[in-house]
Design a protein around this motif. Sequence first.
Motif, PDB file in Angstrom:
ATOM      1  N   PRO A 241       0.697  -1.182   0.125  1.00  0.00           N
ATOM      2  CA  PRO A 241      -0.108  -0.078  -0.032  1.00  0.00           C
ATOM      3  C   PRO A 241       0.810   1.209   0.079  1.00  0.00           C
ATOM      4  O   PRO A 241       0.316   2.406  -0.006  1.00  0.00           O
ATOM      5  CB  PRO A 241      -0.846   0.029   1.267  1.00  0.00           C
ATOM      6  CG  PRO A 241      -0.868  -1.752   1.348  1.00  0.00           C
ATOM      7  CD  PRO A 241       0.512  -1.913   1.102  1.00  0.00           C
ATOM      8  N   ASP A 242       2.268   0.993   0.446  1.00  0.00           N
ATOM      9  CA  ASP A 242       2.941   2.454   0.267  1.00  0.00           C
ATOM     10  C   ASP A 242       3.510   2.741  -0.656  1.00  0.00           C
ATOM     11  O   ASP A 242       4.429   3.626  -1.074  1.00  0.00           O
ATOM     12  CB  ASP A 242       4.153   2.127   1.364  1.00  0.00           C
ATOM     13  CG  ASP A 242       5.265   0.996   1.201  1.00  0.00           C
ATOM     14  OD1 ASP A 242       4.532   0.262   0.477  1.00  0.00           O
ATOM     15  OD2 ASP A 242       6.286   0.849   1.493  1.00  0.00           O
ATOM     16  N   ALA A 243       3.226   1.881  -1.940  1.00  0.00           N
ATOM     17  CA  ALA A 243       4.088   2.136  -3.289  1.00  0.00           C
ATOM     18  C   ALA A 243       3.767   3.482  -3.762  1.00  0.00           C
ATOM     19  O   ALA A 243       4.769   4.318  -4.192  1.00  0.00           O
ATOM     20  CB  ALA A 243       3.454   1.085  -4.232  1.00  0.00           C
ATOM     21  N   ALA A 244       2.572   4.324  -3.726  1.00  0.00           N
ATOM     22  CA  ALA A 244       2.359   5.491  -4.156  1.00  0.00           C
ATOM     23  C   ALA A 244       2.883   6.594  -3.261  1.00  0.00           C
ATOM     24  O   ALA A 244       3.607   7.340  -3.780  1.00  0.00           O
ATOM     25  CB  ALA A 244       0.886   5.656  -4.177  1.00  0.00           C
ATOM     26  N   ARG A 245       3.246   6.401  -2.025  1.00  0.00           N
ATOM     27  CA  ARG A 245       3.923   7.199  -1.074  1.00  0.00           C
ATOM     28  C   ARG A 245       5.359   7.200  -1.416  1.00  0.00           C
ATOM     29  O   ARG A 245       6.059   8.375  -1.432  1.00  0.00           O
ATOM     30  CB  ARG A 245       3.724   6.871   0.268  1.00  0.00           C
ATOM     31  CG  ARG A 245       4.058   7.992   1.206  1.00  0.00           C
ATOM     32  CD  ARG A 245       4.063   7.410   2.575  1.00  0.00           C
ATOM     33  NE  ARG A 245       4.542   6.085   3.026  1.00  0.00           N
ATOM     34  CZ  ARG A 245       5.666   5.722   3.104  1.00  0.00           C
ATOM     35  NH1 ARG A 245       6.758   6.552   3.072  1.00  0.00           N
ATOM     36  NH2 ARG A 245       6.010   4.355   3.262  1.00  0.00           N
ATOM     37  N   ARG A 246       5.895   6.199  -1.725  1.00  0.00           N
ATOM     38  CA  ARG A 246       7.595   6.223  -2.068  1.00  0.00           C
ATOM     39  C   ARG A 246       7.674   6.465  -3.488  1.00  0.00           C
ATOM     40  O   ARG A 246       9.003   6.387  -3.617  1.00  0.00           O
ATOM     41  CB  ARG A 246       8.036   4.884  -1.377  1.00  0.00           C
ATOM     42  CG  ARG A 246       7.352   3.592  -1.841  1.00  0.00           C
ATOM     43  CD  ARG A 246       8.331   2.330  -1.228  1.00  0.00           C
ATOM     44  NE  ARG A 246       7.570   1.120  -1.732  1.00  0.00           N
ATOM     45  CZ  ARG A 246       8.024   0.571  -2.895  1.00  0.00           C
ATOM     46  NH1 ARG A 246       9.003   1.103  -3.688  1.00  0.00           N
ATOM     47  NH2 ARG A 246       7.235  -0.508  -3.147  1.00  0.00           N
ATOM     48  N   ALA A 247       6.970   6.587  -4.302  1.00  0.00           N
ATOM     49  CA  ALA A 247       7.191   6.667  -5.737  1.00  0.00           C
ATOM     50  C   ALA A 247       8.340   7.558  -5.914  1.00  0.00           C
ATOM     51  O   ALA A 247       7.877   8.871  -5.429  1.00  0.00           O
ATOM     52  CB  ALA A 247       5.918   6.698  -6.591  1.00  0.00           C
ATOM     53  N   VAL A 248       8.999   7.598  -6.901  1.00  0.00           N
ATOM     54  CA  VAL A 248       9.728   8.608  -7.525  1.00  0.00           C
ATOM     55  C   VAL A 248       9.432   8.893  -8.867  1.00  0.00           C
ATOM     56  O   VAL A 248       8.915   8.216  -9.407  1.00  0.00           O
ATOM     57  CB  VAL A 248      11.534   7.933  -7.258  1.00  0.00           C
ATOM     58  CG1 VAL A 248      11.727   7.851  -5.851  1.00  0.00           C
ATOM     59  CG2 VAL A 248      11.596   6.889  -8.263  1.00  0.00           C
ATOM     60  N   PRO A 249      10.111  10.135  -9.439  1.00  0.00           N
ATOM     61  CA  PRO A 249      10.078  10.252 -10.992  1.00  0.00           C
ATOM     62  C   PRO A 249      10.523   9.270 -11.630  1.00  0.00           C
ATOM     63  O   PRO A 249      11.404   8.994 -11.261  1.00  0.00           O
ATOM     64  CB  PRO A 249      10.490  11.717 -10.857  1.00  0.00           C
ATOM     65  CG  PRO A 249      10.567  12.412  -9.605  1.00  0.00           C
ATOM     66  CD  PRO A 249      10.705  11.229  -8.585  1.00  0.00           C
ATOM     67  N   LEU A 250       9.993   9.174 -12.888  1.00  0.00           N
ATOM     68  CA  LEU A 250      10.563   8.069 -13.731  1.00  0.00           C
ATOM     69  C   LEU A 250      11.855   8.289 -14.096  1.00  0.00           C
ATOM     70  O   LEU A 250      12.647   7.187 -14.092  1.00  0.00           O
ATOM     71  CB  LEU A 250       9.798   8.112 -15.349  1.00  0.00           C
ATOM     72  CG  LEU A 250      10.187   7.281 -16.265  1.00  0.00           C
ATOM     73  CD1 LEU A 250       9.751   5.626 -15.955  1.00  0.00           C
ATOM     74  CD2 LEU A 250       9.314   7.498 -17.586  1.00  0.00           C
ATOM     75  N   ALA A 251      12.430   9.492 -14.123  1.00  0.00           N
ATOM     76  CA  ALA A 251      13.875   9.642 -14.765  1.00  0.00           C
ATOM     77  C   ALA A 251      14.755   9.221 -13.523  1.00  0.00           C
ATOM     78  O   ALA A 251      15.804   8.825 -13.678  1.00  0.00           O
ATOM     79  CB  ALA A 251      14.204  11.332 -14.831  1.00  0.00           C
ATOM     80  N   GLU A 252      14.257   8.874 -12.134  1.00  0.00           N
ATOM     81  CA  GLU A 252      14.918   8.629 -10.923  1.00  0.00           C
ATOM     82  C   GLU A 252      14.898   7.386 -10.481  1.00  0.00           C
ATOM     83  O   GLU A 252      15.407   6.630  -9.688  1.00  0.00           O
ATOM     84  CB  GLU A 252      14.595   9.441  -9.870  1.00  0.00           C
ATOM     85  CG  GLU A 252      14.767  11.059 -10.018  1.00  0.00           C
ATOM     86  CD  GLU A 252      14.285  11.686  -8.783  1.00  0.00           C
ATOM     87  OE1 GLU A 252      14.198  11.195  -7.697  1.00  0.00           O
ATOM     88  OE2 GLU A 252      14.123  13.052  -8.952  1.00  0.00           O
ATOM     89  N   ALA A 253      14.132   6.391 -11.348  1.00  0.00           N
ATOM     90  CA  ALA A 253      14.042   5.087 -11.255  1.00  0.00           C
ATOM     91  C   ALA A 253      15.166   4.285 -11.102  1.00  0.00           C
ATOM     92  O   ALA A 253      16.050   4.340 -11.832  1.00  0.00           O
ATOM     93  CB  ALA A 253      12.754   4.389 -12.172  1.00  0.00           C
TER      94      ALA A 253
END
Length: 299
Positions: free
Chosen positions: A82-94
């Motif tokens: 469930p925390d995936a959205a909270r810890r998401a980074v911009p695509l360029a930083e994946a």
Amino acid sequence: MDVVSDAIAAVRVGRPSSNRLRVGGSWSVRLPSYEGAGFHVVLSGSCRLLPDDGEPVTLGTGDVVLLPHGAGHVLADRTAGPDAARRAVPLAEARDTGGPGPEVELLCGKYRLDRSRTHPLLAELPQVVHLPHRVGAHPELRSAVDLLARELDASRPGSGLALPSLLDLLLVYMVRACLDGAGPGLWPAVLDDPVTTAALRALHSDPAAPWTMERLAAEAGVSRATLARRFTALVGRPPMAYLTWWRLTLAATALRASDAPLATVARATGYGSPYALSHAFSREFGVTPGKYRDAARAA
């Protein structure tokens, strides 16, 4: 041209863009909402797509997902919690942040669209369209995906032209697949109705022609009353009102994409003079054609 081709061509702006994403372990990337359409092709592995407003979708190898209205979303590893959205980074930083899970490879891209003239055929599409890989399903789409994968694997002569062209094909095939599998709905019903389809085909084939209800009904092989009733019920506006909307949409596209004089645009869209087009255009858009062209170029 057919209605689907016209609907896409009228709102396309510029060239599509794409990025290749390779990541593994525990990861989560955010793609914000966008004034256009986004897409993802899973080249290998599996992951999850978490729309900002909607249910999560699990994606596997060969799957294609289209976000026709540019909805914001998160891509994450298949085991993401469930925390995936909270810890998401911009695509360029994946990047790979460790943890379980195989490597995933995706092609992520987007198309710029002019939302002010979205054709009702495209407006009806849902926020997220998942096209899972199935043997024998949507062969044109599968071929486009295979060609894209090959083009990404090697830097070949002409790739600068081939890749955008393949992305253009991908959009057409994605929309076609959406309509093929849409089930009950407005535009599948429109395209299945021979009378309405005949009228639309005639209007789109020659929008500048001096159309009247009598002439259009003759093209469709029915009476004026039958055409008006069936067309209005399915498309949402009478045939002549649709023709006016479509002519002005084409005029906006021409003004945005070319330096053609207003007289040329007027002739191509069925208006007898630049003044007649300017009057109708200003009433529809709230600005003159010249100001519209200037604003489009400044954007």
